[in-house]
Design an enzyme around this catalytic site. Sequence first.
Site, PDB file in Angstrom:
ATOM      1  N   GLU A   4      23.609  23.884  -0.777  1.00 11.57           N
ATOM      2  CA  GLU A   4      23.772  22.134  -1.153  1.00 11.57           C
ATOM      3  C   GLU A   4      23.467  21.969   0.722  1.00 11.57           C
ATOM      4  O   GLU A   4      24.220  21.493   1.173  1.00 11.57           O
ATOM      5  CB  GLU A   4      25.510  22.310  -1.321  1.00 11.57           C
ATOM      6  CG  GLU A   4      25.682  22.220  -2.692  1.00 11.57           C
ATOM      7  CD  GLU A   4      27.123  22.016  -2.642  1.00 11.57           C
ATOM      8  OE1 GLU A   4      27.247  21.942  -4.043  1.00 11.57           O
ATOM      9  OE2 GLU A   4      27.670  21.682  -2.124  1.00 11.57           O
ATOM     10  N   GLU A   9      25.504  24.566 -10.559  1.00  8.00           N
ATOM     11  CA  GLU A   9      27.161  24.582 -10.233  1.00  8.00           C
ATOM     12  C   GLU A   9      27.868  23.393 -11.310  1.00  8.00           C
ATOM     13  O   GLU A   9      27.052  21.992 -10.901  1.00  8.00           O
ATOM     14  CB  GLU A   9      27.507  24.000  -8.861  1.00  8.00           C
ATOM     15  CG  GLU A   9      27.561  25.237  -7.586  1.00  8.00           C
ATOM     16  CD  GLU A   9      28.684  25.430  -6.765  1.00  8.00           C
ATOM     17  OE1 GLU A   9      28.853  24.134  -6.419  1.00  8.00           O
ATOM     18  OE2 GLU A   9      27.133  25.661  -5.397  1.00  8.00           O
TER      19      GLU A   9
END
Length: 668
Positions: free
Chosen positions: A148, A311
Amino acid sequence: MAGHGRLCYGGDWNPEQWPPEVWREDVALMRRAGVNLVTVGVFAWSRLEPAPGRYTLGWLDDVLDLLHAHGIRAALATPTASPPPWFSLAHPDALPVTAEGVRLHHGSRDTYCAAAPAYRAAARRIAGVLADRYAHHPALALWHVHNEYGTTCHCAHAEAAFRRWLADRHGDLDSLNAAWVTSFWSQHYADWAEISTPRATQYLANPGQLLDFRRFWSDTLLAAYAEQRDLLRAANPAVPVTTNHVLGDWVPVDQGRWASEVDLVAIDHYPSAVDGGAEEQTALAADLARGWARHGAHRRGAGDASWLLMESAPHQIHTAGRMHTREPGRMARHSLAHVARGSRGVMFFQWRASLGGAERFHSAVVPHAGPDSRVFREAVRLGEQLGRIGEADAGAVDAAVAIGWDAASGWALGHPGMPSARLDPYAELAAAHRALWRAGIACDVVLPGDPLDVHRLLVLPALYLASDATAAWVRAHVRAGGHLLVTWLTGVADEHARIRPGGYPGALRDLLGVRVTEFHPLAGDDRVPLTGGGTGRLWAETVQLTGAEPVAAYLGGVLDGSPAVTRHRVGAATTWYVSTRPDEDTYRRLLTEAARLAGVGPVCPGAPPGVEAVRRRAGDRSWLFLLNHTGRPQRVAAAGTDLLTGAPVDDAVTIPAGGVAVLRERSP
């Protein structure tokens, strides 16, 4: 990676948090759930390198060997999103600094500056160690770089790198001064050393500087990613490399620009709405990811436009201030919605719930209660469902409407000096997408310059920045007979956020047959009535007709009788201009009519409200996904075979409340 016919299923596994006996239990549970891919090592830097240059990799050897022995493959991560304590202690200059000049300290994740040479060197070293040891391990399916990307910094390293980036982008100070319009407020720069990052200041920062800073950070993070990617590729070119994108307009990453630099676009998606908005957010996230993947494939000249849900939260929706437990069946429905829209599978964060740490209550496939739990039983059922529908992975999502979206345009529209503090570029994208979603019309999300040969209608919601190249792209679409719908604040500024003079929307006035001379931002919950029964909110404009015809007008106030929505004929195409944010029903009706005139209808014209339909197609084969977001059974006309049940469908299928059907459609 799982190939066509076998979708990826699994999630983040953190064996470093558990003793080996739990590893063996986890792998047995993975086999039971049908898991075939797990991400390992994301936050394991302090376990892999507990001291500078001292590596303890034996435990990871055992983990990968255990996975391979049980037929489970690994997405092996480089752990560079969370440097270990020794790094922060040795290199305090690599800790991030806020715009207010406050240096942050170790104690969470992402405590680094991506422009700091020491951090970049340490990241390359640990990535190189992993590449040397595991590039040919039989369990390795995918490299997962970092996690991320999204940090920013204002330290001295960032400032120096920003100046270098600006010199590369603009060439000389005269060009930079012109792009930033530095003659305003006496900001003219005579030396590169005078330029800093946009620190906290007395009043409004320069919009060109802020925009370039966002672009700079996207490029800086991309360079940090590429350094690791190149090391991993060199060790074994056969193993694909990716990183996972978090969503949101706050993220300083232009995911579209990154898409050509990854082998597989990967996203993390955590919807924030508890009600039906979660389903809308899921569809938008998937369409964004698919759009980035298509853009990347186009830029690379490659045919593979793969993307993966890397995710998601198994049984919770993480809303502001609380965690909402997903209702039974909703986890599978959200997961299959991503697959319907092109994901190569479903991955969760995380596999087993942590006993401590900041995210100890984060959703997990194996919760604190263990496998004897609803969430794990639903995960097992989802694994079975994914195993039955793998053939649909061969099909591409069928969509003839495109929504144009550009990260930099959104960043520019978010400047605090805009006419209204209530502007939210991502919300405008979501509003247009929601209207199409509720109308049952499939759409792609495209970046300016992407091919539009299969799209009959292009929708541009608040695409504030429009370079000459972007304007030419839109014109080419219309001149080829493609229809166009443009909303307020589109085409107002060029790529440097400089306003185009002569009236709005400067870059597209000729195509739309209108000229906007004044903005009328609305306050609070104000609504402006429209002819035809709808209302507008957030924004209104004084629109002059220069060839277009009015479709709806404002009622009352200073704009009484003035055009609110217009339509213009350009050759074989129709162009629309929408000068306010219509209420949801009005927006849906408007886009339905624009699509109808373009020759586009719903995926499943007879589908009841609350049933989402997505079709994937490969040649003369097609697969229809039907997702029932209502609390009662719904019947939809269809023919084929339901892959989830194996049952033939002759003329209609009944989808259980909250359920899903995936049909291999019968060829006409």
